[in-house]
Each structure stands twice: as C-alpha cells, then as structure tokens.
Design a protein around this motif. Structure first.
Motif: not given
Length: 115
Positions: A72-74, A91-93, A78-79, A60-61
C-alpha cells in the motif's frame, strides 16, 4: 512514436540537421535538437522520479487480520486482497482502518483462575 532501422535512422537525422544548418537555418536545428532531447529525456526522468517516489511511499507488510502479504501507499486506505479488510498505513505498518468516532478493540482471552 519515432521508429527507425538502427544506425540508418540516426544518420538520416544527422544528415538533415547538417543540411539545415548549412542552409542558415541554425535556429531550426537547435529547435529540433531540443525537441529530440526532450523526447528522449522525459520518459527517463519520469521513470526515475516515479521509482524514487515509490521507494519512499510504498509499504509492504502483512494484513493485521489474516496475515496475508499486502502492499500500500503511505497515508492511503487500501484493502486486503485476501480477507477484504480495509487497511491504513500508519508508522510503516498496516493497521485496520477505523472511521472517526469508532473505537477499535482487540479481544484478549483471559484464562480462568481456580480459587
């Protein structure tokens, strides 16, 4: 799906299992018990497995373009639901998704110098 009226349902099942085991059909009782155990445990284990996987892979960001909250999923594109920008989790972002061969450039405003 199996439906019953609380305790009467389970007592009925126990009575049937007891009756079958007293008739010498213990193998059938074991099979039915295993089937009932699988029916009860499978959804529980699947739910726990899915929650564990989501806790490791769901990010989540904020969208880097508009700042709207995105999930989104790693390693999956996604949009953004607000601006429609395609995003990738790195990198988690969230970063803008750019196909291979395209260079993503950010413009920076440079103030004029008075010389």
């Amino acid at each position: 799906m199996i439906q019953g009226n609380g305790w009467r349902f389970w007592l009925g099942w126990l009575f049937v299992l007891f009756l079958l085991s007293s008739l010498g059909l213990g193998w059938l009782v074991r099979g039915l018990s295993l089937l009932m155990l699988l029916v009860i445990l499978t959804p529980t284990l699947l739910t726990l497995g899915l929650r564990w996987w989501l806790s490791r892979n769901l990010v989540t960001g904020a969208c880097p373009v508009c700042g709207f909250g995105v999930q989104g999923v790693t390693h999956t594109p996604t949009q953004c639901p607000h601006c429609g920008e395609r995003l990738q989790v790195t990198g988690g972002q969230f970063v803008r998704f750019t196909p291979p061969g395209i260079v993503d450039v950010s413009a920076v405003e440079v103030p004029e110098s008075k010389n």
